[in-house]
Structures are given as C-alpha cells and as structure tokens.
Design a protein around this motif. Structure first.
Motif, PDB file in Angstrom:
ATOM      1  N   PHE A 146      41.954  40.874  38.805  1.00 56.00           N
ATOM      2  CA  PHE A 146      43.210  41.491  38.386  1.00 56.00           C
ATOM      3  C   PHE A 146      44.000  40.599  37.433  1.00 56.00           C
ATOM      4  N   ARG A 147      43.897  39.294  37.609  1.00 61.07           N
ATOM      5  CA  ARG A 147      44.572  38.402  36.663  1.00 61.07           C
ATOM      6  C   ARG A 147      43.958  38.540  35.272  1.00 61.07           C
ATOM      7  N   GLN A 148      42.645  38.716  35.216  1.00 56.13           N
ATOM      8  CA  GLN A 148      41.981  38.906  33.923  1.00 56.13           C
ATOM      9  C   GLN A 148      42.347  40.249  33.300  1.00 56.13           C
ATOM     10  N   LEU A 149      42.410  41.280  34.129  1.00 50.37           N
ATOM     11  CA  LEU A 149      42.718  42.616  33.610  1.00 50.37           C
ATOM     12  C   LEU A 149      44.134  42.697  33.056  1.00 50.37           C
ATOM     13  N   GLY A 150      45.002  41.780  33.477  1.00 48.19           N
ATOM     14  CA  GLY A 150      46.365  41.777  32.965  1.00 48.19           C
ATOM     15  C   GLY A 150      46.438  41.581  31.468  1.00 48.19           C
ATOM     16  N   ALA A 151      45.352  41.104  30.855  1.00 49.65           N
ATOM     17  CA  ALA A 151      45.320  40.937  29.403  1.00 49.65           C
ATOM     18  C   ALA A 151      45.081  42.260  28.679  1.00 49.65           C
ATOM     19  N   GLY A 152      44.692  43.294  29.414  1.00 49.21           N
ATOM     20  CA  GLY A 152      44.424  44.597  28.800  1.00 49.21           C
ATOM     21  C   GLY A 152      45.679  45.430  28.661  1.00 49.21           C
ATOM     22  N   GLN A 153      45.525  46.603  28.072  1.00 49.73           N
ATOM     23  CA  GLN A 153      46.660  47.508  27.843  1.00 49.73           C
ATOM     24  C   GLN A 153      46.906  48.370  29.085  1.00 49.73           C
ATOM     25  N   ILE A 154      47.325  47.721  30.155  1.00 45.10           N
ATOM     26  CA  ILE A 154      47.530  48.430  31.414  1.00 45.10           C
ATOM     27  C   ILE A 154      48.729  49.369  31.277  1.00 45.10           C
ATOM     28  N   ALA A 155      48.498  50.650  31.507  1.00 46.49           N
ATOM     29  CA  ALA A 155      49.556  51.652  31.375  1.00 46.49           C
ATOM     30  C   ALA A 155      49.962  52.237  32.716  1.00 46.49           C
ATOM     31  N   SER A 156      49.058  52.241  33.680  1.00 50.95           N
ATOM     32  CA  SER A 156      49.373  52.777  35.006  1.00 50.95           C
ATOM     33  C   SER A 156      48.436  52.158  36.029  1.00 50.95           C
ATOM     34  N   LEU A 157      48.891  52.166  37.290  1.00 50.07           N
ATOM     35  CA  LEU A 157      48.152  51.566  38.390  1.00 50.07           C
ATOM     36  C   LEU A 157      48.180  52.511  39.576  1.00 50.07           C
ATOM     37  N   SER A 158      47.199  52.348  40.463  1.00 55.75           N
ATOM     38  CA  SER A 158      47.249  53.077  41.734  1.00 55.75           C
ATOM     39  C   SER A 158      46.620  52.234  42.830  1.00 55.75           C
ATOM     40  N   ILE A 159      47.186  52.358  44.030  1.00 49.97           N
ATOM     41  CA  ILE A 159      46.615  51.754  45.241  1.00 49.97           C
ATOM     42  C   ILE A 159      46.335  52.892  46.202  1.00 49.97           C
ATOM     43  N   THR A 160      45.099  53.025  46.617  1.00 53.52           N
ATOM     44  CA  THR A 160      44.719  54.134  47.505  1.00 53.52           C
ATOM     45  C   THR A 160      43.826  53.629  48.630  1.00 53.52           C
ATOM     46  N   GLY A 161      43.540  54.537  49.563  1.00 51.45           N
ATOM     47  CA  GLY A 161      42.527  54.276  50.577  1.00 51.45           C
ATOM     48  C   GLY A 161      42.971  53.496  51.789  1.00 51.45           C
ATOM     49  N   LEU A 162      44.248  53.199  51.909  1.00 53.71           N
ATOM     50  CA  LEU A 162      44.726  52.418  53.050  1.00 53.71           C
ATOM     51  C   LEU A 162      45.082  53.342  54.209  1.00 53.71           C
ATOM     52  N   ASP A 163      44.516  53.061  55.368  1.00 54.45           N
ATOM     53  CA  ASP A 163      44.906  53.752  56.600  1.00 54.45           C
ATOM     54  C   ASP A 163      45.567  52.716  57.500  1.00 54.45           C
ATOM     55  N   PRO A 164      46.899  52.637  57.492  1.00 55.33           N
ATOM     56  CA  PRO A 164      47.578  51.564  58.213  1.00 55.33           C
ATOM     57  C   PRO A 164      47.570  51.704  59.728  1.00 55.33           C
ATOM     58  N   ALA A 165      46.970  52.787  60.244  1.00 57.22           N
ATOM     59  CA  ALA A 165      46.940  52.966  61.701  1.00 57.22           C
ATOM     60  C   ALA A 165      45.521  53.086  62.232  1.00 57.22           C
ATOM     61  N   ILE A 166      44.543  52.603  61.473  1.00 58.11           N
ATOM     62  CA  ILE A 166      43.153  52.894  61.824  1.00 58.11           C
ATOM     63  C   ILE A 166      42.655  52.099  63.027  1.00 58.11           C
ATOM     64  N   ASN A 167      43.073  50.846  63.186  1.00 57.60           N
ATOM     65  CA  ASN A 167      42.600  50.047  64.316  1.00 57.60           C
ATOM     66  C   ASN A 167      43.487  48.823  64.501  1.00 57.60           C
ATOM     67  N   GLY A 168      43.075  47.940  65.381  1.00 61.76           N
ATOM     68  CA  GLY A 168      43.916  46.822  65.755  1.00 61.76           C
ATOM     69  C   GLY A 168      44.278  45.879  64.628  1.00 61.76           C
ATOM     70  N   LEU A 169      43.331  45.629  63.695  1.00 66.13           N
ATOM     71  CA  LEU A 169      43.640  44.696  62.626  1.00 66.13           C
ATOM     72  C   LEU A 169      44.783  45.180  61.758  1.00 66.13           C
ATOM     73  N   SER A 170      44.928  46.498  61.611  1.00 69.92           N
ATOM     74  CA  SER A 170      45.995  46.986  60.754  1.00 69.92           C
ATOM     75  C   SER A 170      47.369  46.817  61.365  1.00 69.92           C
ATOM     76  N   THR A 171      47.455  46.602  62.668  1.00 66.08           N
ATOM     77  CA  THR A 171      48.772  46.464  63.281  1.00 66.08           C
ATOM     78  C   THR A 171      49.465  45.186  62.832  1.00 66.08           C
ATOM     79  N   VAL A 172      48.708  44.211  62.315  1.00 68.19           N
ATOM     80  CA  VAL A 172      49.325  43.011  61.777  1.00 68.19           C
ATOM     81  C   VAL A 172      49.435  43.088  60.253  1.00 68.19           C
ATOM     82  N   LYS A 173      49.253  44.270  59.707  1.00 65.77           N
ATOM     83  CA  LYS A 173      49.503  44.563  58.292  1.00 65.77           C
ATOM     84  C   LYS A 173      48.564  43.819  57.356  1.00 65.77           C
ATOM     85  N   THR A 174      47.398  43.440  57.843  1.00 65.55           N
ATOM     86  CA  THR A 174      46.481  42.674  57.000  1.00 65.55           C
ATOM     87  C   THR A 174      46.073  43.454  55.763  1.00 65.55           C
ATOM     88  N   GLY A 175      45.691  44.722  55.943  1.00 68.95           N
ATOM     89  CA  GLY A 175      45.202  45.518  54.820  1.00 68.95           C
ATOM     90  C   GLY A 175      46.214  45.648  53.708  1.00 68.95           C
TER      91      GLY A 175
END
Length: 302
Positions: free
Chosen positions: A245-274
């Motif tokens: 991502f640091r390398q991609l910052g040199a490009g003409q970034i116009a928009s971003l998206s973060i997807t695919g997170l299920d914050p309630a899926i199991n125990g590890l997510s309760t500490v907000k790791t994902g």
C-alpha cells in the motif's frame, strides 16, 4: 427539560471515521478523504463492518489533530505532519439502499460525486459486491474515455465487468481469472517473494489512469485475525500488505474500499484484531497518497 451536565463516555454521540467531521456532500472539498459506510452483507455479517471500522479508527483519530506535532509512524520511523491532515478526513455517514438498485445506485452516485469534487472516496463495506458499484461511480466521474483501473487485493467479484479501456490488477491466492490482456494477475506468493517487483508491475500496468484500490479482509492471512468469512491461510502478512500500500500511494489513487470484515465471526474478532489490521494498511495508503510523512532522516555521524 434540564441539560445533562454529567461527564459523557469517551465514545458517546456520533462515531465518525477517524474522529473527523460529519458532513454532507456539499461540504466535501478537493484534497479530502470522504468516508462513507455501506452496511451490506451477502452471505455473512459484514453489515457490522462500517461501525466496527469507525470504532477502531477512533484510536487513530488523534493523529490528525493540528496540535499533534510529533505523531510517529513507528514502523516506518517517520513523523506524521498532523497539521497537514487536520480536517482532511470527513465522514458522510452510512448510505441507505434505494428501492430499485439496493446499495448499487447509492454507492455509484456517492463515489462519482466525491471524485467530481476532487476528493478521494473511502468506502467502508460491506462485502466485495460493493466494489463493482464503486468502480462504476469512478468511471462515471471521468470526463475522458481513457478508462479507469482497479487494483483488487483478496477475493475477486466477477472481475467487475470491465468496460472499454478499463484495466484491472488482481492480487489473490488463485490462478489467472481471465484470458484478458487488460487483467494483470499476481498470486500472493509473488508479492511475498519479490515485493518491489510485484508492486512495480501493478503500477506500470495501471499507468496514469484513476485507480480504485479494493482491500478485502480475505487478503490478509486468516490466522492473523480470523475476521473474514473467506478464510485464507496463504494470504499476506500485515507487513507485506503495508509495503504494497505504501508503494501504491505513488499511483493516481482516486477511491478506496475496505470490505469482507465480519467483526462478530469468532473470538479473535472480539479484540478487534481484524479491523485494526485493515485500518493500519489503509492508513499507509492514505499517508502516501497525501504525502504527509516526513522523509526518513539518516543518522548523523560526528
């Protein structure tokens, strides 16, 4: 009614991304990063992801305070110019589906409007079905016919129905997704083994086109976080994702998206790791795109 005078909890009231201002589209200006949430889930519970990302971002929000003169990116050992970031990250709130297209139409319109104002759209999803709509909105905002580019990291939603001159780069665990010269396919192991060469290939492929960067939680190896419905154990480590991502910052970034997170899926997510891993990676891209990190200072020798 009497006024409440007792202290409020630290997280009381609205919860904007990065503790930025809650705004309307008319408040979005050139150079800003305008975030909006898409509480949409296909098969999983990713509709909780936007609020989870906002909650986690509150811990990073003080970095963008004009009075924070010595914030540091301790991994890169570079100082962050907080004054330059102050006021640049704003939150438009969550989109609402319409009766005809669900979230597809609102996402497309929001990205197009943000781009036309000279700002960078940041979509907090949702599952990866949101990505195609974001790319369509970016395409709508471009006056020329030169096309756009999409860099997809993680699972790939039907290659977004490429149009005309559009280009795509796919970083995932699978093999080639299509026999199309417009698509550059890289496997996770290529980025892991030769990160600089892989990042260079991505940037050369997209050239000077406006770019949508889509990070799905499935890109980061699941044993790091366990917060994605699509478990990927050969995925990227956080350091590998951040380098990219640091390398991609040199490009003409116009928009971003973060997807695919299920914050309630199991125990590890309760500490907000994902959500912390995803947010750390996306901040690297924002820092690089806006140029707000001080150059690395070489130690002086007497």
């Amino acid at each position: 009614m009497s006024l409440r005078i007792e202290p409020l909890p630290r997280m009381a009231g609205h919860l904007p991304f990065m503790r930025g201002r809650l705004v309307t589209m008319n408040d979005v200006e050139a150079g800003m990063v305008a975030a909006f949430g898409v509480p949409f889930a296909g098969d999983g519970r990713t509709d909780l992801a936007p609020v989870a990302m906002r909650e986690t971002s509150a811990y990073f929000g003080s970095h963008f305070n004009a009075n924070m003169k010595s914030a540091m990116d301790i991994d890169q050992r570079q100082a962050l110019r907080g004054a330059d970031m102050a006021g640049l990250i704003v939150d438009l709130g969550d989109l609402r589906p319409d009766g005809a297209t669900g979230f597809e139409g609102p996402i497309r319109q929001a990205v197009a409007d943000i781009r036309k104002r000279g700002a960078i759209a940041l979509l907090l999803g949702g599952d990866e079905a949101c990505i195609a709509s974001a790319c369509a909105g970016l395409r709508d905002s471009e006056a020329s016919s030169g096309g756009i580019a999409a860099i997809l990291i993680g699972t790939v939603p039907e290659l977004l129905a490429l149009e005309g001159q559009d280009l795509a780069c796919v970083v995932s665990s699978g093999g080639p997704t299509a026999g199309d010269a417009r698509v550059l396919q890289l496997a996770f192991h290529e980025l892991q083994q030769a990160p600089e060469r892989a990042a260079g290939s991505l940037l050369r492929h997209v050239g000077t086109r406006p770019i949508h960067v889509a990070l799905d939680a499935s890109a980061i190896a699941s044993h790091w976080h366990g917060a994605s419905p699509a478990a990927t154990f050969d995925g990227l480590s956080l350091s590998q994702c951040r380098f990219l991502f640091r390398q991609l910052g040199a490009g003409q970034i116009a928009s971003l998206s973060i997807t695919g997170l299920d914050p309630a899926i199991n125990g590890l997510s309760t500490v907000k790791t994902g959500q912390r891993l995803l947010l750390t990676a996306i901040l690297d891209l924002i820092y690089a795109r806006l140029g707000v990190l001080e150059p690395v200072r070489e130690p002086s020798h007497a």
